[in-house]
Design a protein around this motif. Structure first.
Motif, PDB file in Angstrom:
ATOM      1  N   THR A  70       0.895  -0.942  -0.146  1.00 10.93           N
ATOM      2  CA  THR A  70       0.211   0.046   0.046  1.00 10.93           C
ATOM      3  C   THR A  70       0.860   1.234   0.086  1.00 10.93           C
ATOM      4  O   THR A  70       1.389   1.591   0.998  1.00 10.93           O
ATOM      5  N   ALA A  71       0.893   1.940  -1.192  1.00 12.90           N
ATOM      6  CA  ALA A  71       1.594   3.306  -1.297  1.00 12.90           C
ATOM      7  C   ALA A  71       1.101   4.476  -0.261  1.00 12.90           C
ATOM      8  O   ALA A  71      -0.243   4.052   0.190  1.00 12.90           O
ATOM      9  N   PRO A  72       1.856   5.426   0.010  1.00 16.81           N
ATOM     10  CA  PRO A  72       1.477   6.581   1.065  1.00 16.81           C
ATOM     11  C   PRO A  72       0.266   7.066   0.698  1.00 16.81           C
ATOM     12  O   PRO A  72      -0.592   7.309   1.480  1.00 16.81           O
ATOM     13  N   PHE A  73       0.071   7.343  -0.656  1.00 22.85           N
ATOM     14  CA  PHE A  73      -1.105   8.155  -1.263  1.00 22.85           C
ATOM     15  C   PHE A  73      -2.340   7.111  -1.043  1.00 22.85           C
ATOM     16  O   PHE A  73      -3.368   7.497  -1.170  1.00 22.85           O
ATOM     17  N   SER A 105      10.683   3.093  -5.208  1.00 25.24           N
ATOM     18  CA  SER A 105       9.779   3.885  -6.162  1.00 25.24           C
ATOM     19  C   SER A 105       8.751   4.569  -5.273  1.00 25.24           C
ATOM     20  O   SER A 105       8.396   5.545  -5.717  1.00 25.24           O
ATOM     21  N   ASP A 106       8.286   3.961  -4.135  1.00 27.04           N
ATOM     22  CA  ASP A 106       7.201   4.907  -3.398  1.00 27.04           C
ATOM     23  C   ASP A 106       8.191   6.049  -2.639  1.00 27.04           C
ATOM     24  O   ASP A 106       7.468   7.188  -2.789  1.00 27.04           O
ATOM     25  N   LEU A 107       9.177   5.957  -2.136  1.00 28.80           N
ATOM     26  CA  LEU A 107      10.102   6.995  -1.749  1.00 28.80           C
ATOM     27  C   LEU A 107      10.068   8.147  -2.723  1.00 28.80           C
ATOM     28  O   LEU A 107       9.994   9.312  -2.599  1.00 28.80           O
ATOM     29  N   ASN A 108      10.716   7.588  -3.878  1.00 29.53           N
ATOM     30  CA  ASN A 108      10.565   8.607  -5.206  1.00 29.53           C
ATOM     31  C   ASN A 108       9.278   9.324  -5.337  1.00 29.53           C
ATOM     32  O   ASN A 108       9.326  10.540  -5.676  1.00 29.53           O
ATOM     33  N   TRP A 145      16.930   1.964   0.108  1.00 24.24           N
ATOM     34  CA  TRP A 145      17.316   0.770  -0.449  1.00 24.24           C
ATOM     35  C   TRP A 145      17.395  -0.380   0.684  1.00 24.24           C
ATOM     36  O   TRP A 145      17.126  -1.588   0.623  1.00 24.24           O
ATOM     37  N   VAL A 146      18.073   0.183   1.678  1.00 22.32           N
ATOM     38  CA  VAL A 146      18.256  -0.935   2.864  1.00 22.32           C
ATOM     39  C   VAL A 146      16.830  -1.352   3.362  1.00 22.32           C
ATOM     40  O   VAL A 146      16.740  -2.599   3.581  1.00 22.32           O
TER      41      VAL A 146
END
Length: 565
Positions: A70-73, A105-108, A145-146
């Motif tokens: 589940t992405a933040p949005f 990808s979610d962080l980007n 990444w970690v």
């Protein structure tokens, strides 16, 4: 290029002359009775905010939410703040990065959104995580990444642990199978007690009959198998009785972060979900497993169909006391399959021939129209604006033709019922007892069970109990399950008259009765088809010989022709 844009972003946020407004983000993948993480996250985030001299304006708390899927949005709380209330805060503070994202990808996506909307991110426990500087962005991506690699490793460990739980028949979390509840074993579980062996599951969570759901599951099975009640009717009844679904019933047994019972979500009963639960061999107490086939485009796992877990001897792993026995389960599957083949109406019928009467010109269904003076059946082509030209047929005329045909053919046959007589076969239990006896007697030579010890006394007692059970099972006869025909004393005509219009319509549709007409009420031309003649006769008398019956009818018709001639 990156450094000047970052500096302009920070200047836009901080040169307002007021403290930064903070949204605290809290997340937890799975909420249990013992969970303290949300409170700990919130406490440390607030300490961090206070030390910075910032102002807390809100908390986005998403519990039972996985950051991997589940992405933040897309989260209920955080997503609402990001999409609809972004002008109310300047900074998002979280306990650790993995509380807000688990993938690069979610962080980007989140960083790009923060740049565009003039926000930045801060971690309360990860030093130097500050997206207001260029180095902060680099550190954020490295930490992501970690976190992603750690998440993958955790997923693999969890999958391996769950596989071990499944093979052992242990409860592994989530909503339990229909009729069961998870309990912590403190003395002995049902499986070991039934086998007469020392329990090796103490301290584990296993499944046992739920005092509410187990009787409900048995009631549902009985209504389908013995009373031929359709799942749709059962769903309506359960809804009208305001009975919780298994998901909601399990949910209220859990506690929230204040230690109070969690509230039900109000999940509605669905026919499809009920049928899936009734088709699961878990009703017999068997352990089930679904293998992971891969992941979909959203990163969510895709599972294979559930299958029964079997031991080294290819026997089903019994993890709990059965809700129903294998014979009843097989009868249930047969009944559900029969009902699935039936073609009942999609809505309440107010006319006998809906779905039964066809147009003799274009082949479309004919529908009821109440008319100004009398009701009649009309071809569906009229409603499309391109009528086939077939005239209407009066309702009473069409229904009289069908009733004369049906009752004239079958009306005087006595109805019989098939009464199920369960058989008696204890071979599976006998085999299990004998295997357990072999295992226990093999322990007699072990040093831990030497003569005179308490362990030896307990072992001998268990062997004695199992030997007695073996003798009882071997003495019992093996008798297959059968059906017995019993006359009801009621003719098919009497049975038909006892049905209302909707039930009569369902009977006709279920048994493939089709009537075709053209020419209208003045000069109707009829044809009919009894495609399921065996089924019709079987519904009246399951023991009837259809071939012999038809030969008798033909002979009766021949004699009538000769007498007239």
């Amino acid at each position: 290029m990156g450094r000047p844009r970052t500096r302009r972003l920070v200047k836009a946020v901080t040169d307002t002359g007021r403290p930064l407004r903070v949204l605290i983000a809290v997340r937890l993948s799975r909420l249990t009775d013992d969970t303290t993480s949300p409170e700990r996250q919130l406490k440390e985030c607030r300490q961090y905010v206070a030390a910075k001299g910032w102002i807390e304006v809100g908390v986005a708390e998403d519990l039972d939410v996985s950051a991997r899927t589940t992405a933040p949005f897309d989260r209920a709380e955080l997503g609402s703040w990001l999409k609809h209330r972004a002008d109310e805060f300047d900074v998002i503070v979280f306990w650790r990065l993995d509380r807000i994202v688990r993938s690069v990808s979610d962080l980007n996506d989140l960083l790009n959104w923060a740049k565009k909307d003039g926000k930045h991110l801060a971690s309360a426990t990860e030093e130097h995580f500050d997206t207001s500087t260029a180095i902060g962005y680099i550190i954020a991506i490295l930490i992501a990444w970690v976190a992603e690699m750690e998440s993958q490793a955790t997923s693999e460990r969890t999958t391996s642990m769950h596989a071990d739980f499944i093979d052992d028949g242990r409860y592994r979390g989530g909503t339990p199978s229909f009729g069961y509840r998870p309990v912590l074993i403190t003395d002995t579980c049902w499986v070991c007690a039934d086998a007469g062996v020392a329990c090796r599951h103490v301290g584990q969570k296993r499944l046992e009959h739920d005092p509410v759901m187990a009787p409900l599951a048995q009631e549902v099975v009985r209504r389908i198998v013995e009373d031929s009640v359709r799942p749709m009717a059962i769903v309506k009844d359960l809804t009208a009785r305001k009975i919780m679904t298994p998901d909601d019933h399990h949910r209220i047994t859990l506690k929230d972060k204040q230690g109070k019972p969690r509230k039900p979500k109000g999940i509605a009963w669905q026919v499809g979900n009920l049928v899936l639960m009734l088709k699961s061999p878990a009703l017999m107490g068997y352990q089930m497993r679904r293998d992971v086939l891969g992941v979909d485009q959203d990163g969510k796992k895709v599972y294979d169909k559930p299958e029964i877990v079997r031991d080294a001897q290819d026997r089903p792993v019994l993890r709990a006391q059965p809700i129903i026995d294998p014979v009843t389960f097989q009868r249930l599957q047969t009944k559900l399959e029969e009902m699935n083949k039936k073609r009942g109406p999609s809505k309440k019928s107010n006319a006998l021939l809906l779905g039964v009467l066809k147009c003799g010109v274009c082949g479309l269904n004919m529908y009821i129209n109440m008319g100004r003076t009398y009701p009649y059946y009309r071809c569906k082509s009229y409603s499309s604006g391109a009528s086939c030209g077939n005239p209407n047929i009066r309702r009473e005329l069409a229904e009289a033709f069908l009733l004369d045909l049906l009752l004239g053919e079958f009306g005087d046959i006595e109805r019989c019922e098939r009464v199920y007589e369960p058989g008696e076969d204890h071979s599976d239990e006998l085999e299990q007892v004998q295997v357990t006896l072999d295992d226990l007697t093999g322990l007699l030579t072990k040093p831990a069970y030497k003569q005179g010890t308490t362990q030896r006394e307990r072992l001998e007692h268990q062997i004695e109990r199992l030997a007695e059970r073996e003798a009882v099972l071997e003495a019992k006869p093996v008798r297959p399950s059968t059906y017995r025909l019993v006359g009801t004393g009621q003719t098919f005509r009497d049975y038909w008259d006892s049905l209302n219009t909707e039930e009569q319509n369902i009977y006709l549709l279920d048994h493939g009765v089709l009537v075709t007409v053209k020419g209208g009420s003045q000069a109707p031309e009829w044809s009919y088809e009894l495609s399921d003649l065996h089924d019709i006769l079987g519904s009246i008398d399951p023991g009837i010989d259809v071939g012999e019956y038809m030969r008798a009818q033909d002979e009766h018709a021949r004699q009538n022709r000769e007498s007239v001639g």
